[in-house]
Write a protein that holds these residues in place. Structure first.
Motif, PDB file in Angstrom:
ATOM      1  N   ALA A   1      -5.817  21.043 -26.943  1.00  0.00           N
ATOM      2  CA  ALA A   1      -4.584  21.237 -25.572  1.00  0.00           C
ATOM      3  C   ALA A   1      -5.906  21.641 -24.508  1.00  0.00           C
ATOM      4  N   LYS A   2      -7.318  22.278 -25.234  1.00  0.00           N
ATOM      5  CA  LYS A   2      -8.260  22.394 -23.676  1.00  0.00           C
ATOM      6  C   LYS A   2      -9.004  20.856 -23.478  1.00  0.00           C
ATOM      7  N   ALA A   3      -9.112  20.370 -24.949  1.00  0.00           N
ATOM      8  CA  ALA A   3      -9.480  18.550 -24.415  1.00  0.00           C
ATOM      9  C   ALA A   3      -8.646  17.797 -23.562  1.00  0.00           C
ATOM     10  N   LYS A   4      -7.165  17.995 -23.850  1.00  0.00           N
ATOM     11  CA  LYS A   4      -6.581  17.215 -22.936  1.00  0.00           C
ATOM     12  C   LYS A   4      -6.475  18.020 -21.427  1.00  0.00           C
ATOM     13  N   VAL A   5      -6.675  18.667 -20.920  1.00  0.00           N
ATOM     14  CA  VAL A   5      -6.975  19.220 -20.088  1.00  0.00           C
ATOM     15  C   VAL A   5      -7.961  18.318 -19.204  1.00  0.00           C
ATOM     16  N   GLU A   6      -9.294  19.174 -20.496  1.00  0.00           N
ATOM     17  CA  GLU A   6     -10.452  18.075 -19.351  1.00  0.00           C
ATOM     18  C   GLU A   6     -10.439  16.124 -19.318  1.00  0.00           C
ATOM     19  N   GLU A   7      -9.641  15.715 -20.287  1.00  0.00           N
ATOM     20  CA  GLU A   7      -8.851  14.204 -19.620  1.00  0.00           C
ATOM     21  C   GLU A   7      -8.012  13.645 -19.127  1.00  0.00           C
ATOM     22  N   ARG A   8      -7.186  14.646 -19.146  1.00  0.00           N
ATOM     23  CA  ARG A   8      -6.192  15.147 -17.872  1.00  0.00           C
ATOM     24  C   ARG A   8      -6.910  14.715 -16.562  1.00  0.00           C
TER      25      ARG A   8
ATOM     26  N   GLU B   1       1.540  14.071  -9.692  1.00  0.00           N
ATOM     27  CA  GLU B   1       2.026  15.254  -9.454  1.00  0.00           C
ATOM     28  C   GLU B   1       2.450  15.973 -11.453  1.00  0.00           C
ATOM     29  N   LYS B   2       2.400  14.292 -11.678  1.00  0.00           N
ATOM     30  CA  LYS B   2       2.326  14.152 -13.023  1.00  0.00           C
ATOM     31  C   LYS B   2       2.112  15.041 -13.987  1.00  0.00           C
ATOM     32  N   ILE B   3       0.549  13.992 -13.913  1.00  0.00           N
ATOM     33  CA  ILE B   3      -1.017  14.957 -14.136  1.00  0.00           C
ATOM     34  C   ILE B   3      -0.870  16.168 -14.345  1.00  0.00           C
ATOM     35  N   LYS B   4      -0.847  16.866 -12.688  1.00  0.00           N
ATOM     36  CA  LYS B   4      -0.749  17.857 -12.560  1.00  0.00           C
ATOM     37  C   LYS B   4       0.361  18.742 -13.790  1.00  0.00           C
ATOM     38  N   ALA B   5       1.082  18.568 -13.688  1.00  0.00           N
ATOM     39  CA  ALA B   5       2.457  19.313 -14.616  1.00  0.00           C
ATOM     40  C   ALA B   5       1.717  19.040 -15.957  1.00  0.00           C
TER      41      ALA B   5
ATOM     42  N   ARG C   1      -9.633  10.860 -10.917  1.00  0.00           N
ATOM     43  CA  ARG C   1     -10.024   9.224 -10.248  1.00  0.00           C
ATOM     44  C   ARG C   1      -7.940   8.473  -9.754  1.00  0.00           C
ATOM     45  N   ALA C   2      -7.439   9.023 -10.000  1.00  0.00           N
ATOM     46  CA  ALA C   2      -6.040   9.247  -9.223  1.00  0.00           C
ATOM     47  C   ALA C   2      -6.041   9.422  -7.958  1.00  0.00           C
ATOM     48  N   GLN C   3      -6.947  10.207  -7.661  1.00  0.00           N
ATOM     49  CA  GLN C   3      -6.404  11.473  -6.564  1.00  0.00           C
ATOM     50  C   GLN C   3      -7.905  10.505  -5.131  1.00  0.00           C
ATOM     51  N   GLU C   4      -9.178  10.155  -6.169  1.00  0.00           N
ATOM     52  CA  GLU C   4      -9.617   8.347  -5.520  1.00  0.00           C
ATOM     53  C   GLU C   4      -9.057   7.462  -5.214  1.00  0.00           C
ATOM     54  N   THR C   5      -8.537   6.866  -5.814  1.00  0.00           N
ATOM     55  CA  THR C   5      -7.587   5.873  -5.725  1.00  0.00           C
ATOM     56  C   THR C   5      -7.160   6.179  -4.586  1.00  0.00           C
TER      57      THR C   5
ATOM     58  N   LEU D   1       0.628  -1.099  -0.347  1.00  0.00           N
ATOM     59  CA  LEU D   1       0.065  -0.043  -0.423  1.00  0.00           C
ATOM     60  C   LEU D   1       0.444   0.768   0.070  1.00  0.00           C
ATOM     61  N   GLU D   2       2.302   1.313   1.181  1.00  0.00           N
ATOM     62  CA  GLU D   2       2.805   2.538   0.826  1.00  0.00           C
ATOM     63  C   GLU D   2       3.570   2.671  -0.925  1.00  0.00           C
ATOM     64  N   ASP D   3       3.723   1.788  -1.570  1.00  0.00           N
ATOM     65  CA  ASP D   3       4.510   1.770  -2.771  1.00  0.00           C
ATOM     66  C   ASP D   3       2.948   2.428  -3.802  1.00  0.00           C
ATOM     67  N   ASP D   4       1.697   1.502  -3.542  1.00  0.00           N
ATOM     68  CA  ASP D   4       1.372   2.194  -4.383  1.00  0.00           C
ATOM     69  C   ASP D   4       1.229   4.222  -4.013  1.00  0.00           C
ATOM     70  N   ILE D   5       0.718   3.830  -3.059  1.00  0.00           N
ATOM     71  CA  ILE D   5       0.384   5.436  -2.504  1.00  0.00           C
ATOM     72  C   ILE D   5       2.057   6.391  -2.750  1.00  0.00           C
ATOM     73  N   VAL D   6       3.290   5.759  -3.211  1.00  0.00           N
ATOM     74  CA  VAL D   6       4.053   6.421  -3.652  1.00  0.00           C
ATOM     75  C   VAL D   6       3.911   6.502  -5.023  1.00  0.00           C
ATOM     76  N   GLY D   7       3.774   5.641  -5.914  1.00  0.00           N
ATOM     77  CA  GLY D   7       3.288   5.700  -7.109  1.00  0.00           C
ATOM     78  C   GLY D   7       2.342   6.568  -7.204  1.00  0.00           C
TER      79      GLY D   7
END
Length: 287
Positions: free
Chosen positions: A124-131, A57-61, A137-141, A45-51
Motif C-alpha cells: 500500500a505504501k508503494a502504491k501511495v508513492e507511485e500514485r 480526483e480519482k488518484i487522490k481518492a 505529474r498530472a497536476q503539472e500537466t 484544452l477545456e476537454d483536456d482540463i476536465v479529463g
C-alpha cells in the motif's frame, strides 16, 4: 407599405435575394475564418482540463484508500500482537502437550497474519508513492493546460472583439434578406450550402462552367440561366446557378483578333533567251 410576399417575387428577384444572402453569409464565414483553429483549440484544452481534473480526483481518492488500508492493517497487527503476547504468557502455564501444541499453532497463525499485514502495508505504501508521483505529474500537466487555455482565450477574445461588431451587422443583414426568400427555397439553399465544401450554395457561370464544381455547362442550359425564367441547379454538384450579370460580376468579352493578311510575294521569272545557237561547221581536211 405592406411587405411583398416572397412567393410573389419573380425568379430573377428570388435569385438576386439568394445571391445577396450568399454574399453576406460568405462574409460572415470570412470573419469566422480569421479565428482559425482557435475555437477548436480552446475546446480541446477545456476537454483536456476536465479529463485531467477527473483523473486527479480519482488518484487522490486512490491514495486516500491506500492510506486508510495501511491504518487498518496496522490496527490488525496491534491486535494480533496482543493475542500473541497473551498466548505466549499462557504457554508458561500449560499442563500438557496438547495445550502447548494448540497455543503454539495459534501463535504461529497470528504471526503469519502479522507478516501478511506487514506485506500489505508495504504494498500500500508503494502504491501511495507511485500514485503520488502520478498525481504530481498530472497536476503539472493540468497547470500547463490551464496556462495554455488562458493564452488561447485571450487571443480568441482579442480577435472576437475586432470582428464581433461587423459580424453582428452581417447577421442582421442576413436575417433581413432571409425574410425576402420563401421558406421552401431558403431551406433548399441552406441544405445545398451545408453540403457544399466551400459553403457556396449559389454560384455564377464562369467560362461556360459551374462556379462551384467547374464542370462545363451545356449551351442550352446556359441560355436557360440567362433567361431567368426558372431556377437552374448544376447537374453535377447541385448548386444553384445564376448568370454573372445578375450576380453583378463584369465579365470581359474576349476580343477576336483579326487574322493578319499575308503579304503577297511577287515572283520574278527570269526570261530565257530563245535564240537558237548558231551551228559552226568545221571544213573537212583536204585529201
Amino acid at each position: 407599405m405592406a411587405k411583398k410576399d416572397p412567393k410573389e417575387f419573380t425568379v430573377e428577384e428570388k435569385l438576386k435575394n439568394l445571391y445577396q444572402l450568399q454574399t453576406t453569409l460568405s462574409a460572415i464565414d470570412e470573419k469566422r475564418a480569421l479565428r482559425g483553429e482557435l475555437p477548436l483549440e480552446v475546446q480541446d484544452l477545456e476537454d483536456d482540463i476536465v479529463g485531467l481534473t477527473t483523473r486527479i480526483e480519482k488518484i487522490k481518492a486512490e491514495v486516500e484508500d491506500y492510506k486508510a488500508a495501511v491504518v487498518i492493517k496496522k490496527g490488525e497487527i496491534e491486535k494480533a500482537n496482543i493475542i500473541v503476547n497473551k498466548y505466549k504468557d499462557q504457554l508458561n502455564e500449560v499442563k500438557n502437550n496438547r495445550e502447548y501444541d494448540t497455543l503454539s499453532k495459534e501463535i504461529e497463525f497470528k504471526t503469519l497474519e502479522i507478516e501478511l499485514c506487514e506485506k500489505k502495508i508495504n504494498e500500500a505504501k508503494a502504491k501511495v508513492e507511485e500514485r503520488t508521483a502520478d498525481l504530481e505529474r498530472a497536476q503539472e500537466t493540468l497547470d500547463e493546460r490551464q496556462k495554455d487555455l488562458e493564452e488561447k482565450k485571450d487571443e480568441l477574445d482579442e480577435i472576437m472583439q475586432e470582428t464581433r461588431e461587423e459580424e453582428e451587422k452581417l447577421k442582421e443583414k442576413a436575417k433581413e434578406i432571409e425574410q425576402r426568400i420563401e421558406p421552401r427555397l431558403l431551406t433548399s439553399f441552406k441544405r445545398i450550402r451545408k453540403n457544399a465544401r466551400n459553403g457556396l450554395g449559389i454560384v455564377y457561370v464562369q467560362r461556360d462552367a459551374c462556379g462551384g464544381c467547374f464542370n462545363k455547362i451545356p449551351p442550352q442550359r446556359q441560355l436557360d440561366v440567362k433567361m431567368h425564367k426558372k431556377i437552374i441547379v448544376c447537374e453535377y454538384c447541385g448548386r444553384i446557378i445564376v448568370d454573372p450579370e445578375l450576380a453583378g460580376v463584369k465579365t470581359e468579352t474576349p476580343v477576336e483578333e483579326k487574322p493578319k493578311r499575308k503579304r503577297a510575294i511577287r515572283k520574278t521569272v527570269k526570261k530565257v533567251d530563245e535564240t537558237p545557237e548558231m551551228e559552226t561547221t568545221v571544213p573537212e581536211a583536204e585529201a
